[in-house]
Design an enzyme around this catalytic site. Structure first.
Site, PDB file in Angstrom:
ATOM      1  N   GLY A  77      17.773  -6.991  29.199  1.00 37.55           N
ATOM      2  CA  GLY A  77      16.621  -7.379  29.362  1.00 37.55           C
ATOM      3  C   GLY A  77      15.719  -6.636  28.358  1.00 37.55           C
ATOM      4  N   ASP A 114      20.576   5.919  24.190  1.00 38.21           N
ATOM      5  CA  ASP A 114      19.789   5.812  23.248  1.00 38.21           C
ATOM      6  C   ASP A 114      19.231   4.495  23.082  1.00 38.21           C
ATOM      7  OD1 ASP A 114      22.281   4.453  22.530  1.00 38.21           O
ATOM      8  OD2 ASP A 114      22.058   5.037  20.465  1.00 38.21           O
ATOM      9  N   GLY A 115      19.836   3.442  23.673  1.00 39.90           N
ATOM     10  CA  GLY A 115      19.198   2.086  23.607  1.00 39.90           C
ATOM     11  C   GLY A 115      17.723   2.044  24.370  1.00 39.90           C
ATOM     12  N   THR A 137      24.019   9.271  29.778  1.00 40.66           N
ATOM     13  CA  THR A 137      25.230   8.390  29.312  1.00 40.66           C
ATOM     14  C   THR A 137      26.603   8.895  29.752  1.00 40.66           C
ATOM     15  OG1 THR A 137      26.170   6.919  27.991  1.00 40.66           O
ATOM     16  CG2 THR A 137      25.091   8.657  27.135  1.00 40.66           C
ATOM     17  N   ASP A 139      28.796   8.113  27.727  1.00 43.27           N
ATOM     18  CA  ASP A 139      29.421   7.940  26.417  1.00 43.27           C
ATOM     19  C   ASP A 139      28.945   9.253  25.849  1.00 43.27           C
ATOM     20  OD1 ASP A 139      30.069   5.303  27.467  1.00 43.27           O
ATOM     21  OD2 ASP A 139      28.293   4.757  26.227  1.00 43.27           O
ATOM     22  N   ARG A 275      53.406   0.892  30.019  1.00 41.97           N
ATOM     23  CA  ARG A 275      52.286   0.454  30.988  1.00 41.97           C
ATOM     24  C   ARG A 275      50.688   0.812  30.837  1.00 41.97           C
ATOM     25  NH1 ARG A 275      56.072  -2.110  32.107  1.00 41.97           N
ATOM     26  NH2 ARG A 275      57.053  -2.530  34.361  1.00 41.97           N
ATOM     27  N   ARG A 284      31.979   5.605  35.944  1.00 43.62           N
ATOM     28  CA  ARG A 284      30.546   5.729  36.346  1.00 43.62           C
ATOM     29  C   ARG A 284      30.128   6.102  37.585  1.00 43.62           C
ATOM     30  NH1 ARG A 284      28.664   0.882  32.499  1.00 43.62           N
ATOM     31  NH2 ARG A 284      27.537   0.202  34.441  1.00 43.62           N
TER      32      ARG A 284
HETATM   33  O1  F6P Z   1      27.204   2.944  27.896  1.00 44.33           O
HETATM   34  C1  F6P Z   1      28.040   3.158  29.124  1.00 44.33           C
HETATM   35  C2  F6P Z   1      29.023   2.069  29.287  1.00 44.33           C
HETATM   36  O2  F6P Z   1      29.761   2.354  30.456  1.00 44.33           O
HETATM   37  C3  F6P Z   1      30.103   1.965  28.233  1.00 44.33           C
HETATM   38  O3  F6P Z   1      30.871   2.941  28.265  1.00 44.33           O
HETATM   39  C4  F6P Z   1      30.596   0.724  28.478  1.00 44.33           C
HETATM   40  O4  F6P Z   1      31.154   0.096  27.171  1.00 44.33           O
HETATM   41  C5  F6P Z   1      29.340  -0.040  28.869  1.00 44.33           C
HETATM   42  O5  F6P Z   1      28.394   0.850  29.515  1.00 44.33           O
HETATM   43  C6  F6P Z   1      29.651  -1.091  30.137  1.00 44.33           C
HETATM   44  O6  F6P Z   1      28.741  -1.797  30.510  1.00 44.33           O
HETATM   45  P1  F6P Z   1      28.652  -2.883  31.615  1.00 44.33           P
HETATM   46  O7  F6P Z   1      28.467  -1.900  32.861  1.00 44.33           O
HETATM   47  O8  F6P Z   1      27.598  -3.782  31.356  1.00 44.33           O
HETATM   48  O9  F6P Z   1      29.997  -3.393  31.780  1.00 44.33           O
END
Ligand code: F6P
Length: 368
Positions: A77, A114-115, A137, A139, A275, A284
């Site tokens: 968005g 960053d975005g 983040t 990341d 596996r 997260r």
């Molecule tokens: O940027 C954080 C992140 O968890 C990334 O590591 C992952 O690629 C992405 O967001 C996943 O996004 P979504 O919550 O839209 O699946």
């Protein structure tokens, strides 16, 4: 003074700790009013703006431990390219700026990656908003800061997963592959791989060969160990350089699936039962680690102090055990990738792990 705070982009652990720190410093330190904006810039676009008054949260010490964000967040968005119901895209940035004015804000704190920072910076330039950024983040790929809020908790989850995979790998004589998040950077894979004793760590910043990886695993078996742990970052490509996606929404493709691709190839080449665990959004959620709480708290306090000093278009950052602040333009430069000369890379190699080899031309923000 009245300040606003919003969380934007993918959530992570420690966001509520940052919100609490902002409220405490603003209310107790300066006697200001704080409003929380719901769902990132989306909340500012509403008429009236969607907000939560935050002053009463000054007493809410549960926030320090609470995962997610009480404000809600969105990772799509973009107001400069906003998806409309008829499938077209429109520039609705003026609505966001109007929301800031309608709330009578003197400044806005944006907690984002960053975005999000790039979008908020553009809005601030266009509308004359007084903006301060807090990096978050899982990341850990924001430029100029050693840590972003959320990274350590996510990395700890990945380490715990390896701790749990190792005994079952050993019991069944299997190769266990753990696929972790990280978007275009390998910070989670590298840190967790080292802490969790992975035998191979694959990151998008390094090239690898599936044959070399298979041989590495077979050598482990020759040495007398009948199980192996492999950690792979989601953005690692196939041997022909193809990214592996699990789907796409209206604005971006989502990584996912490289772990299963690797398992097929490794199984074929080694004849070894393999596996896969895809950790996903578990990274997260949950209770923030102590380090994330400390960083989020330090960032929140410093962000409010910057506003008090009238310093805007700055982002707080962690550098050598200090909180500093840097120009937002120096942060929105694209993802900060793992430096292949990093001490963690050489340490993992020193421990006998397979990491592949640095590409001929080092990958940078501009080349992902
Ligand atoms: O940027 C954080 C992140 O968890 C990334 O590591 C992952 O690629 C992405 O967001 C996943 O996004 P979504 O919550 O839209 O699946």
């Amino acid at each position: 003074m009245r300040i606003g705070i919003l969380t934007s982009g993918g959530d992570c652990a420690g966001l509520n700790a940052a919100i609490l720190a902002v409220v405490r410093r603003a209310v107790l330190g300066y006697g200001w009013d704080v409003v929380g904006i719901r769902q990132g810039t989306h909340g500012l676009m509403q008429d009236p703006p969607a907000v939560i008054p935050l002053n009463d949260y000054v007493n809410n010490d549960g926030m320090l431990r609470l995962g997610g964000t009480i404000l809600g967040t969105i990772n799509k968005g973009d107001p400069f390219h906003y998806p409309m119901p008829d499938g077209s895209f429109d520039d609705v940035s003026d609505k966001v700026i109007a929301g800031y004015r309608a709330l009578g804000l003197d400044a806005l704190i944006g907690v984002g990656g960053d975005g999000s920072m790039a979008i908020l910076h553009r809005l601030a330039q266009q509308g004359g908003l007084n903006l301060v950024g807090i990096p978050k983040t899982i990341d850990n790929d924001l430029a100029q800061t050693e840590y972003s809020v959320g990274f350590t908790t996510a990395a700890n989850v990945a380490v715990e997963a390896l701790d749990r995979l190792q005994p079952t790998a050993a019991s069944h004589d299997r190769i266990m592959i753990l696929e972790v998040m990280g978007r275009d950077a390998g910070h989670i894979a590298l840190f967790a791989g080292l802490a969790g004793g992975a035998d191979a760590i694959l990151m998008p910043e390094m090239d690898y060969s599936i044959d070399d990886l298979a041989e590495h695993c077979l050598n482990i078996r020759k040495r007398g160990r009948h199980h192996a742990l492999v950690i792979v970052a989601e953005a690692v490509r196939t041997d022909t350089g193809e990214p592996v996606y699990q789907g796409a929404d209206d604005q971006k493709a989502r990584y996912g699936g490289i772990g299963h691709w690797l398992a097929d190839k490794l199984g074929e080449r080694t004849g070894w039962e393999t596996r896969v665990t895809v950790l996903g959004h578990v990274q997260r959620g949950g209770i923030p680690s102590p380090r994330d709480r400390v960083i989020a708290t330090a960032f929140g306090v410093h962000a409010v102090d910057l506003i008090a000093q009238g310093k805007f278009d700055r982002v707080v950052a962690w550098s050598q055990r200090k909180v500093i602040d840097v120009a937002m333009t120096d942060v929105i430069t694209g993802p900060r990738l793992v430096d292949t000369d990093d001490a963690m890379v050489s340490t993992a190699i020193g421990m006998g792990a397979y990491l592949g080899h640095p590409p001929k031309h080092k990958r940078t923000a501009a080349t992902v």
